[in-house]
Design an enzyme around this catalytic site. Structure first.
Site, PDB file in Angstrom:
ATOM      1  CG  PHE A 149      -0.628   0.516   2.790  1.00 45.42           C
ATOM      2  CD1 PHE A 149      -0.489   2.139   2.704  1.00 45.42           C
ATOM      3  CD2 PHE A 149       0.199  -0.116   3.412  1.00 45.42           C
ATOM      4  CE1 PHE A 149       0.580   2.748   3.835  1.00 45.42           C
ATOM      5  CE2 PHE A 149       0.558   0.354   3.984  1.00 45.42           C
ATOM      6  CZ  PHE A 149       1.072   0.976   4.846  1.00 45.42           C
ATOM      7  CE  LYS A 173      -2.799  -8.435  -4.564  1.00 44.82           C
ATOM      8  NZ  LYS A 173      -2.881  -7.674  -3.060  1.00 44.82           N
ATOM      9  CD  GLU A 176      -5.720  -5.935   0.354  1.00 42.28           C
ATOM     10  OE1 GLU A 176      -4.321  -6.318  -0.232  1.00 42.28           O
ATOM     11  OE2 GLU A 176      -5.644  -6.788   1.328  1.00 42.28           O
ATOM     12  NE  ARG A 177      -4.465  -2.306   4.543  1.00 45.11           N
ATOM     13  CZ  ARG A 177      -4.981  -3.636   4.238  1.00 45.11           C
ATOM     14  NH1 ARG A 177      -6.335  -3.072   4.129  1.00 45.11           N
ATOM     15  NH2 ARG A 177      -4.945  -4.533   5.499  1.00 45.11           N
ATOM     16  CB  SER A 226       4.883  -7.241   5.524  1.00 49.44           C
ATOM     17  OG  SER A 226       4.004  -8.319   5.153  1.00 49.44           O
ATOM     18  CB  CYS A 281      10.168  -0.268   2.599  1.00 50.19           C
ATOM     19  SG  CYS A 281      11.380   0.243   1.339  1.00 50.19           S
ATOM     20  CD  GLU A 384       8.278  -2.831   8.587  1.00 47.94           C
ATOM     21  OE1 GLU A 384       7.540  -4.192   7.810  1.00 47.94           O
ATOM     22  OE2 GLU A 384       9.082  -1.917   7.320  1.00 47.94           O
TER      23      GLU A 384
HETATM   24  P1  NAD Z   1       1.794  -6.323   2.990  1.00 42.63           P
HETATM   25  O1  NAD Z   1       2.707  -7.793   3.484  1.00 42.63           O
HETATM   26  O2  NAD Z   1       0.021  -6.511   4.089  1.00 42.63           O
HETATM   27  O3  NAD Z   1       0.540  -6.498   1.100  1.00 42.63           O
HETATM   28  C1  NAD Z   1       1.580  -6.571   0.458  1.00 42.63           C
HETATM   29  C2  NAD Z   1       0.996  -7.250  -1.013  1.00 42.63           C
HETATM   30  O4  NAD Z   1       0.549  -8.989  -0.723  1.00 42.63           O
HETATM   31  C3  NAD Z   1      -0.327  -6.134  -0.349  1.00 42.63           C
HETATM   32  O5  NAD Z   1      -0.646  -6.592  -2.532  1.00 42.63           O
HETATM   33  C4  NAD Z   1      -1.061  -7.733  -0.154  1.00 42.63           C
HETATM   34  O6  NAD Z   1      -3.015  -7.812  -1.122  1.00 42.63           O
HETATM   35  C5  NAD Z   1      -0.957  -8.743   0.217  1.00 42.63           C
HETATM   36  N1  NAD Z   1      -1.191  -9.854   1.014  1.00 42.63           N
HETATM   37  C6  NAD Z   1      -1.377  -9.297   2.403  1.00 42.63           C
HETATM   38  N2  NAD Z   1      -1.220 -10.173   2.752  1.00 42.63           N
HETATM   39  C7  NAD Z   1      -0.691 -11.562   2.013  1.00 42.63           C
HETATM   40  C8  NAD Z   1      -1.348 -13.271   2.052  1.00 42.63           C
HETATM   41  N3  NAD Z   1      -1.906 -13.548   3.817  1.00 42.63           N
HETATM   42  N4  NAD Z   1      -1.171 -14.298   1.362  1.00 42.63           N
HETATM   43  C9  NAD Z   1      -0.731 -13.391   0.020  1.00 42.63           C
HETATM   44  N5  NAD Z   1      -0.887 -11.993  -0.534  1.00 42.63           N
HETATM   45  C10 NAD Z   1      -1.233 -10.692   1.096  1.00 42.63           C
HETATM   46  O7  NAD Z   1       2.415  -5.248   3.081  1.00 42.63           O
HETATM   47  P2  NAD Z   1       1.712  -3.629   3.328  1.00 42.63           P
HETATM   48  O8  NAD Z   1       1.053  -3.541   5.232  1.00 42.63           O
HETATM   49  O9  NAD Z   1       0.869  -3.642   2.102  1.00 42.63           O
HETATM   50  O10 NAD Z   1       3.003  -2.735   3.009  1.00 42.63           O
HETATM   51  C11 NAD Z   1       3.633  -2.086   3.953  1.00 42.63           C
HETATM   52  C12 NAD Z   1       5.225  -3.591   4.116  1.00 42.63           C
HETATM   53  O11 NAD Z   1       5.592  -3.116   2.985  1.00 42.63           O
HETATM   54  C13 NAD Z   1       6.228  -2.865   5.263  1.00 42.63           C
HETATM   55  O12 NAD Z   1       7.060  -4.590   5.764  1.00 42.63           O
HETATM   56  C14 NAD Z   1       6.696  -2.357   4.081  1.00 42.63           C
HETATM   57  O13 NAD Z   1       8.494  -2.832   4.787  1.00 42.63           O
HETATM   58  C15 NAD Z   1       7.661  -2.674   3.094  1.00 42.63           C
HETATM   59  N6  NAD Z   1       7.541  -2.876   2.016  1.00 42.63           N
HETATM   60  C16 NAD Z   1       9.062  -3.001   1.709  1.00 42.63           C
HETATM   61  C17 NAD Z   1       9.562  -1.930   0.288  1.00 42.63           C
HETATM   62  C18 NAD Z   1      11.201  -3.245  -0.168  1.00 42.63           C
HETATM   63  O14 NAD Z   1      11.889  -2.594  -1.209  1.00 42.63           O
HETATM   64  N7  NAD Z   1      12.224  -3.582   0.366  1.00 42.63           N
HETATM   65  C19 NAD Z   1       9.098  -1.519   0.035  1.00 42.63           C
HETATM   66  C20 NAD Z   1       8.335  -1.199   0.552  1.00 42.63           C
HETATM   67  C21 NAD Z   1       7.343  -1.252   1.561  1.00 42.63           C
END
Ligand code: NAD
Length: 499
Positions: A149, A173, A176-177, A226, A281, A384
């Protein structure tokens, strides 16, 4: 109530699964739209459309494909304010920060305009008697990306721009937020001349992600989000035989040496710790001053700066420093972790727990927090937090400070503030973290370098954007050719029987 759609085969398509998620306005706490959550059948349909469209796109020469991206850059600039407004409304970040989100994605699109150069193969003339060897980079076919998101414009563009430039079809994909900007990007690319079916947006949650992971036609998956989800997607995607790169969470340390310019370090920490409400991140979430005197001076500089931070909705103008966090659950989680910090003995120097914004009482705003005397066994150090909470861990020596950053399970980014070149050089050389800043708090590399962390912050062996992206989205084919000798003797003038 607005009902959002998918973008499949060049058209907005309503969801048919009957499942939806709420899209919030984090500043007001109101539901502003609902987004469909795709079923396996909807995802499989999009994949079939992509598979049909991709061969013709791969056959378009790279320069013509790049021209579509050139036009896309124009359209991004034309619609910059519109995109940033939609982004701020769903994400909550300030308007200038939302423009930055679009801009840092746009820069990768610009880089991908160089695809003809990047896709050139290799050639060895005369590798043996009459033998030449050449290699070419060919697209994978149908590729997919799952995005977080916190950068709803930038990260999708980091994935789909190189994928498309290389001649692949791409299924996005998004989170969804905040799904509106990804849908707008797909429309703009089609306006730029991209054929239907080459970039499709399929909204959804775990169900849609699993449909990507298990679809045998999809050749590669890019994920950013994450760490637990990154590990899950990496494991299942790889075991299904796909090429997978996953980028996860972070806990970025900034080391402040006694010789650093303390005003500069404090300014950097405030921007990197609290900008975008800490939902980056590459945010700095741990300050590591070296020596008690440095720590005292740093805290003294930080406190007034943090207390002055202006928290508000993106509509309140450009002088707002940061906006709300993305959901009520995120806010509650941040406040829960702050409480663990207090309970486990850290000193809460700036307390943002009672922060309220008049007129926006239902918004997901979180006041800025600063902790001192944080130790490595505390939850606020290990986890985090992804919120406006900065922890200070005091180190006695440079070696101890270096050790904290090295021993943490995450390894996305880090920074050191010092005036001493020898210390900075030693730090850059020894640290086991993917992106390093020297007097730069958020060292996000530009488009023509690559972006990626180490340790639990990344899974897979290639980084995002830069030359690595062209490797990730293509496979190499190497041809060894020997031609039998031809008609070098010249023409035949005498009628001879065939033998
Ligand atoms: P998230 O992991 O909750 O969601 C990321 C994606 O995964 C979304 O599209 C979501 O729909 C999907 N998802 C969520 N739960 C799932 C599940 N159980 N099974 C399959 N898919 C699922 O992350 P977020 O809250 O959207 O983003 C924040 C996180 O992203 C933080 O941990 C941040 O550090 C990380 N991030 C990392 C980078 C990097 O380059 N390392 C960059 C940006 C964000």
């Amino acid at each position: 109530m607005q009902e959002l759609s998918h973008y499949i085969d060049g058209a907005h398509v309503k969801g048919t699964s009957g499942r939806f998620a709420d899209v919030m306005n984090p500043a007001t706490g109101e539901v502003q739209a609902k987004v469909p959550l795709a079923s396996v059948e909807e995802m499989d349909h999009a994949v079939a459309v992509a598979a049909k469209a991709q061969p013709a796109w791969a056959a378009v020469n790279p320069q013509r494909r790049a021209r579509v991206l050139m036009k896309f850059v124009d359209l991004l600039n034309r619609d910059m304010d519109k995109l940033a407004e939609a982004l701020s409304r769903e994400h909550g970040k300030t308007f200038p920060d939302a423009k930055g989100d679009v801009q840092r994605g746009l820069e990768v699109v610009e880089y991908c305009i160089g695809a003809p150069q990047m896709l050139k193969g290799e050639y060895t003339d005369g590798a043996g008697p009459g033998i030449d060897i050449y290699s070419m980079r060919q697209p994978l076919g149908v590729t997919a990306g799952i995005t977080p998101f916190n950068f709803p414009a930038m990260i999708p563009m980091w994935m789909f721009a190189p994928a498309i430039a290389c001649g692949n079809a791409f299924i996005l994909k998004p989170s969804e937020r905040d799904p509106s900007v990804p849908l707008m990007l797909a429309e703009l690319l089609e306006e730029a001349g991209l054929p239907k079916g080459i970039l499709q947006v399929v909204n959804g949650d775990k169900g849609a992600v699993d449909a990507i992971l298990d679809n045998p036609v999809i050749q590669s998956i890019g994920f950013v989000g994450s760490t637990p989800i990154a590990e899950y997607i990496y494991g299942r995607g790889c075991s299904n035989g796909k090429r997978v790169q996953c980028f996860g969470g972070a806990k970025n340390h900034m080391i402040v040496m006694p010789d650093a310019d303390m005003d500069q370090a404090a300014d950097a920490l405030v921007g990197a710790g609290y900008g975008a409400a800490g939902e980056r991140c590459m945010a700095i979430s741990v300050a590591v001053p070296v020596g008690d005197e440095t720590a005292d001076r740093l805290i003294e500089k930080l406190v007034p700066r943090i207390e002055k931070l202006k928290v508000g909705p993106y509509t309140a103008g450009d002088d707002v420093d940061y906006g709300p966090v993305v959901t009520k659950a995120a806010k509650e989680n941040i406040l829960r972790l702050v409480q663990t910090g207090i309970d486990q003995g850290a000193k809460l120097v700036v307390d943002g727990r009672d922060f309220k914004l008049q007129g926006y009482e239902d918004g997901f705003f979180v006041g800025a927090h600063l902790f001192d005397n944080v130790t490595t066994d505390m939850d606020i150090y290990k986890t985090e937090i992804f919120g406006p909470v900065l922890s200070t861990v005091r180190a006695k020596t440079y070696e101890e400070a270096l050790g904290y950053a090295m021993d943490h399970e995450y390894g996305n980014g880090t920074a050191i503030f010092t005036r001493d070149g020898d210390t900075a050089r030693d730090f850059a050389s020894r640290i086991n973290i993917g992106m390093v800043g020297i007097n730069v708090p958020i060292p996000v590399p530009l488009a023509y370098h690559t972006f990626g962390g180490w340790k639990k912050s990344a899974f897979g062996d290639l980084n995002q954007h830069g030359p690595d992206a062209f490797k990730f989205y293509t496979r190499t084919k190497t041809v060894t050719a020997r031609w039998p000798s031809g008609l070098k003797e010249g023409g035949e003038f005498h009628f001879k029987p065939m033998d």
